[in-house]
Structures are given as C-alpha cells and as structure tokens.
Write a protein that holds these residues in place. Structure first.
Motif, short mmCIF file in Angstrom:
data_model
loop_
_atom_site.label_atom_id
_atom_site.label_comp_id
_atom_site.label_asym_id
_atom_site.label_seq_id
_atom_site.Cartn_x
_atom_site.Cartn_y
_atom_site.Cartn_z
N ARG A 148 0.85 -1.19 0.00
CA ARG A 148 0.00 0.00 0.00
C ARG A 148 0.89 1.24 0.00
O ARG A 148 1.86 1.32 0.76
CB ARG A 148 -0.93 0.03 1.21
N ARG A 184 -3.43 6.93 -3.63
CA ARG A 184 -3.56 5.82 -2.67
C ARG A 184 -3.69 4.57 -3.51
O ARG A 184 -4.65 4.42 -4.27
CB ARG A 184 -4.78 6.02 -1.78
N HIS A 185 -2.72 3.68 -3.40
CA HIS A 185 -2.55 2.62 -4.39
C HIS A 185 -2.11 1.34 -3.71
O HIS A 185 -1.04 1.29 -3.11
CB HIS A 185 -1.47 3.10 -5.37
N GLU A 186 -2.97 0.34 -3.78
CA GLU A 186 -2.60 -0.97 -3.23
C GLU A 186 -2.38 -1.95 -4.37
O GLU A 186 -3.05 -1.88 -5.39
CB GLU A 186 -3.74 -1.54 -2.37
N ARG A 223 -2.57 -5.95 -4.32
CA ARG A 223 -2.83 -7.12 -3.47
C ARG A 223 -2.55 -8.39 -4.26
O ARG A 223 -3.35 -8.81 -5.08
CB ARG A 223 -4.28 -7.12 -3.00
N VAL A 254 -7.54 -13.91 -7.99
CA VAL A 254 -7.85 -12.50 -8.21
C VAL A 254 -6.73 -11.81 -8.99
O VAL A 254 -6.94 -11.27 -10.07
CB VAL A 254 -8.11 -11.76 -6.88
N SER A 294 -6.15 -12.63 -12.57
CA SER A 294 -7.23 -12.28 -13.49
C SER A 294 -6.70 -11.45 -14.64
O SER A 294 -5.79 -10.63 -14.47
CB SER A 294 -8.31 -11.49 -12.75
N SER A 331 -7.97 -9.00 -15.77
CA SER A 331 -8.22 -7.57 -15.56
C SER A 331 -7.30 -6.97 -14.50
O SER A 331 -7.31 -5.77 -14.27
CB SER A 331 -9.69 -7.34 -15.17
N VAL A 332 -6.47 -7.80 -13.84
CA VAL A 332 -5.62 -7.25 -12.76
C VAL A 332 -4.14 -7.26 -13.19
O VAL A 332 -3.64 -6.24 -13.66
CB VAL A 332 -5.86 -7.98 -11.43
N LEU A 391 -14.32 -10.52 -14.65
CA LEU A 391 -15.20 -9.94 -13.63
C LEU A 391 -14.69 -10.20 -12.21
O LEU A 391 -14.81 -9.33 -11.33
CB LEU A 391 -16.62 -10.50 -13.77
N ARG A 392 -14.11 -11.37 -11.97
CA ARG A 392 -13.58 -11.70 -10.64
C ARG A 392 -12.50 -10.70 -10.24
O ARG A 392 -12.48 -10.19 -9.11
CB ARG A 392 -13.01 -13.12 -10.64
N GLY A 393 -11.62 -10.38 -11.19
CA GLY A 393 -10.57 -9.40 -10.91
C GLY A 393 -11.13 -8.01 -10.73
O GLY A 393 -10.73 -7.26 -9.84
N ARG A 394 -12.08 -7.65 -11.57
CA ARG A 394 -12.66 -6.30 -11.50
C ARG A 394 -13.39 -6.08 -10.18
O ARG A 394 -13.27 -5.04 -9.54
CB ARG A 394 -13.62 -6.08 -12.67
N ALA A 419 -12.87 -7.47 -7.25
CA ALA A 419 -12.00 -7.39 -6.08
C ALA A 419 -11.12 -6.15 -6.07
O ALA A 419 -10.51 -5.83 -5.04
CB ALA A 419 -11.12 -8.64 -6.01
N THR A 420 -11.05 -5.44 -7.20
CA THR A 420 -10.17 -4.26 -7.27
C THR A 420 -11.02 -2.99 -7.38
O THR A 420 -11.41 -2.42 -6.36
CB THR A 420 -9.19 -4.40 -8.45
N LEU A 422 -14.20 -3.12 -5.31
CA LEU A 422 -14.06 -2.87 -3.87
C LEU A 422 -13.83 -1.38 -3.59
O LEU A 422 -14.41 -0.82 -2.64
CB LEU A 422 -12.90 -3.71 -3.29
N ARG A 472 -7.54 7.36 -5.75
CA ARG A 472 -7.63 5.91 -6.02
C ARG A 472 -7.88 5.60 -7.48
O ARG A 472 -8.14 4.45 -7.83
CB ARG A 472 -8.75 5.30 -5.15
N PRO A 518 -10.05 1.17 1.42
CA PRO A 518 -9.30 0.29 0.51
C PRO A 518 -8.96 0.97 -0.80
O PRO A 518 -9.69 1.86 -1.26
CB PRO A 518 -10.27 -0.88 0.26
N ALA A 519 -7.83 0.53 -1.40
CA ALA A 519 -7.38 1.14 -2.65
C ALA A 519 -6.74 0.12 -3.59
O ALA A 519 -5.73 0.41 -4.22
CB ALA A 519 -6.40 2.28 -2.34
N PRO A 520 -7.30 -1.09 -3.70
CA PRO A 520 -6.63 -2.09 -4.55
C PRO A 520 -6.67 -1.69 -6.02
O PRO A 520 -7.71 -1.26 -6.52
CB PRO A 520 -7.43 -3.38 -4.32
N SER A 521 -5.53 -1.81 -6.68
CA SER A 521 -5.42 -1.39 -8.08
C SER A 521 -5.53 -2.59 -9.01
O SER A 521 -5.31 -3.73 -8.61
CB SER A 521 -4.08 -0.68 -8.29
N ALA A 522 -5.87 -2.30 -10.26
CA ALA A 522 -5.88 -3.30 -11.33
C ALA A 522 -5.13 -2.70 -12.51
O ALA A 522 -5.71 -2.02 -13.34
CB ALA A 522 -7.31 -3.65 -11.72
N PRO A 523 -3.80 -2.93 -12.57
CA PRO A 523 -3.00 -2.27 -13.61
C PRO A 523 -3.52 -2.52 -15.03
O PRO A 523 -3.45 -1.63 -15.87
CB PRO A 523 -1.60 -2.87 -13.40
N LEU A 526 -6.65 -3.01 -16.00
CA LEU A 526 -7.84 -2.18 -16.25
C LEU A 526 -7.44 -0.73 -16.52
O LEU A 526 -8.04 -0.06 -17.36
CB LEU A 526 -8.80 -2.22 -15.05
#
Lengths: 255, 222
Positions: free
Chosen positions: A149, A161-163, A165, A171, A174, A176-177, B43-46, B48-49, B52, B82, B198-203, B205
């Motif tokens: 984080r 603010r960038h996490e 995980r 996850v 994925s 998309s991540v 969708l699962r990744g989207r 959770a990031t 959320l 975020r 929370p601030a989880p990223s999805a690079p 996306l």
C-alpha cells in the motif's frame, strides 16, 4: 517459535547555509543498515530477508530545499517464516525538498507473506521520484503472498492511494488485474512541470494523476523488460523537466 | 429491502450506465475476453479491485450523507487518489453526473443537493452512496448495489459485444454473487477514516481504460 527482527532505521537531511544537503540524523538498526555514499544513501541488507516475522521501518525526513536519494545494494528477497513480514517506509518532504527513492527490486519468494507500506507526506513545492519493482517468485517459482500500500499526500490533499494485493492468485491472476505478468513496477513522479498527456504501450501506462503527479505503471514477463518499460515511461512523463535535473543532482551527503 | 433501493440497482434507471462497459470493450478488442469463462475471470478481478474501491467509497458516502455534514470535496479527492487513470476518472465523473441528475429527480434529498453544490461532477460511487442514503439505505446496502453494478455492467456489455448466451452470462453472475456479498461486507467494514479506505489497483484495467480512450471505433464510452 522464533521471533523476527524488529528494526527501526531513520535518516534526516537538511540544507545548510552553503546550499549543500547534510545528513543530520542517521540511524541504522540491525538488518536495516544505512550507508552514506557520494551519490546516495544506501540500504544495506545486513541479514537475509525479510523473513516472516520481521518488522522493518524506515523513517525519512527531508528538510526545506534538501535532497535525498535512497538506493539499495541488492535485491530484497521476501522469504517465508512464522508470520507476516513487514516493511514500512514513512517520509516527509518539506517545501523545495526532493526525495528520489529507488531501491533494487523486491522478489516475492514462494511461501512468503510480505506486507509493504509506504506513506509519504509532501509539502506544497516538494518533489518526488518513487521507483518500485516487484518480481513474482524466483526462477520458475510461484510467488507467496505480497501486498503493498502506497499513500502519498501533497499539502494534506491525497495525491495517490494505491494498493497491489497479490495474495489470491484467482484474483491477481485475473486478466483484468495483472494476468500472467512475472514482473510489475511503477514510478511515481511528483513535480510541477510533468507531461499531462497519458501514454500507453505494450505493458506500460503513463497516467497523469488528478493532482500534480504522474504514475508510470508497467508489467512484463521478466525484470529486464520491466526496467526498459519503466525507463520509457519516465522518459515520456518527465523528459526535460525540473525533475530530471533534480534526480541527476540528488545526493545524500555534503561532499 | 426498500423498493427505492431496487430502483437504484436497476440497470433501467435512466442514468447512462448502459454507455459504459467498465473496461470490457477494450479487453474484447485486445482479444483478452472471448468467451464466458474469460468473462468470469475478468469480472472476478474487476470486482476485487475497482469494485471494492467503488463499494467502499459508496459506503462512506452513504454514511456521510446520513450525518448531514458537508466536506464532499474531501471524499471526492479520495476517489481521485484511487483512480490514477485519467480515462477512468473521466468515465466515473460522467456517470456520476448522469446519476446525480436522475437521483435528484427520483429521490429528492438534502444530501444530494449538498453534494451537487460542493462538487460539479462528483465521482460515480459517491453519487451512488448518497443516492442510497436518499433511498433510506444503509452503507452496507450502498456497497452491495455498487459492487453488484461493478460486474453487471461489464457482463451486459459482453453479451452485446460478443453475442454471448445471456443465460450462461447470468449463471456466471450468480456464481459471483457470494463474491459481491464478501466485497460489500469488506467495503462496509472499512474504517471511518477516509484516508484508510481500501485502494486495490488493477494495472490492466488502467491500461485498457487509456487504450480505449484513444481507440478509433468504440461502442461504449469506457
């Protein structure tokens, strides 16, 4: 049950009347050792790890118009242990000050459970270069859990603010991540005159933030390609700006 | 559940949501999503990031609306921080603007007026949270509606773009429903301190959002 190391290291720099940046405080602690060189303050791993259970914290204070560059001598290898390992960096940068934080990559080894946290408070007029590379597992190895984080405020206003995980492969794997990337990195640049144009290339996004900063995010199949992409992103975001001159001249000592 | 909240979760609410694919269109263009299994993974990744992040902002906005306090610019700045992608910030504000217009007419409430006064084009999850409050919803309900929308929008875009079997896509959504509930619970349990949300990223996306902005031919705005 063995307990990990608890280490609290710190460094403060100030600009003296002659216009030079001077270390006014330097505290190494056990495995978190700091060494001053002409170019930068180096993090020297005085022990393997971090291992699970280790709890490291580095506090940095950059005074008005002072400059500090942080480097490391080797890759950080996050290893398994009894419990979670932690690395926390806190930094404050006063007006006109500059922090250039760019250690060698972190490798998330199989079975690790590492949490990395960084909190940076920039005064208005402070500038920053924050460079991070993360390698997911050693050669042909699946990584353990790694979460990070990164919180940056500027004049009290949140800038980023960038996490990231990386604890559940269903996850983070994925499409998309991060998909099947093995190396992920980012550079945050904060300066008044950065490019406001977004750019994309394979595995690279240059993202101007709502505030005066640019996040360069890259992913790749290996660390060499990652480094090339981040360098390309920095070139696109900050070429010819005051930050380039700042990083070229950043120094931790008075010599 | 209050029927007013069902209206808020309904894709037929005239708030422009149908014009956004949540990054699904650029994923299809890139060849990353071609079938139902690929969509489920996307969708699962989207969820959770960015799902959320949005759900937590909506829950915070809903709780804040119930207090009657102002300070909406501060929460809006937390959404900006975020959302590093300019294309995603733009899409979020465009959807926020459309929803705010629909909500002020549908569920008149002082908090919606206060938000509209403080921020010209608030981020979409903040408007969702305040709209949920206007419909007498709880922060947890606001988070559920937001997390649900984070996957149903791209799913219906996938049906339109790829011609996927709508029943198979709905089966995928049903499989993800417990995940929506988990994300909503985590979002609603987030600390009161907005800085710590929370601030989880999805690079990926983020990258897709920017690629989409520069694409020549687009069916969806984002």
């Amino acid at each position: 049950m063995s307990r990990g190391y608890v280490a609290r290291a710190a460094a403060s720099v100030e600009r003296d009347v002659g216009g030079r940046t001077r270390l006014t405080r330097l505290r190494s602690d056990g495995p978190l050792a700091l060494r001053e060189t002409a170019e930068a303050l180096y993090l020297v791993g005085a022990a393997a790890g971090p291992l699970g259970g280790d709890d490291f914290e580095l506090a940095l204070e950059i005074g008005p118009d002072a400059r500090l560059a942080i480097r490391s001598v080797a890759t950080t290898l996050a290893l398994p242990g009894d419990s979670e390992s932690r690395m926390t960096v806190r930094a404050t940068v006063a007006a006109g000050g500059h922090l250039d934080f760019a250690p060698e990559p972190t490798v998330a080894a199989a079975g690790c459970h590492h949490r990395s946290t960084a909190a940076i408070d920039l005064a208005e007029g402070a500038t920053l270069r924050w460079y991070e590379e993360l390698i997911l597992g050693r050669h042909l190895e699946l990584p353990g859990k790694h979460t990070s984080r990164f919180d940056v405020t500027r004049d009290g206003v949140p800038l980023l603010r960038h996490e990231l995980r990386l604890d559940d492969p269903a996850v983070f794997g994925s499409r998309s991540v991060v998909g099947d990337a093995k190396a992920i990195g980012s550079v945050l640049l904060v300066a008044p005159d950065l490019s406001r144009e977004p750019h994309t290339a394979e595995g690279l996004a240059v993202l101007p933030l709502a505030g005066s900063g640019v996040l360069i995010a890259a992913a790749a199949g290996n660390s060499a390609v990652l480094r090339r992409r981040l360098a390309q992103g920095e070139e696109l975001a900050g070429s010819g700006t005051s930050l380039n001159a700042m990083n070229a001249g950043a120094s931790s000592n008075s010599a | 559940m209050d029927a007013r909240l069902l209206l808020l979760a309904d894709s037929r609410l005239p708030a422009g949501g149908h014009a956004h694919s949540g990054g699904l269109e650029p994923a299809v263009t890139a060849g990353a999503v071609t079938d139902v299994a690929g969509l489920a993974d996307f969708l699962r990744g989207r969820l959770a990031t960015s799902g959320l992040v949005a759900a937590a902002l909506a829950a915070a906005a809903c709780a804040h609306a119930h207090t009657g306090d102002q300070a909406w610019e501060r929460l809006d700045a937390e959404a900006d921080a975020r959302t590093p992608s300019p294309a995603q910030r733009q899409a979020s504000r465009a959807q926020g603007r459309s929803l705010l217009r629909a909500a002020r007419t549908t569920w008149p409430h002082p908090a919606l007026e206060a938000l509209a006064t403080a921020v010209r084009e608030p981020h979409h999850p903040i408007v969702l949270g305040v709209s949920a409050a206007a419909g007498n919803g709880t922060p947890h309900q606001a988070a559920t509606i937001t997390a649900y929308g984070a996957i149903t929008g791209p799913a219906s875009a996938a049906v339109r773009l790829l011609g996927l079997d709508p029943l198979a896509v709905h089966r995928t959504l049903a499989d993800l429903a417990s995940g929506v509930d988990r994300i909503a619970t985590e979002a609603a349990a987030a600390p009161d301190d907005w800085a710590a949300l929370p601030a989880p990223s999805a690079p990926i996306l983020d990258l897709y959002a920017e690629l989409h902005m520069s694409a020549d031919l687009r069916h969806f705005e984002s």
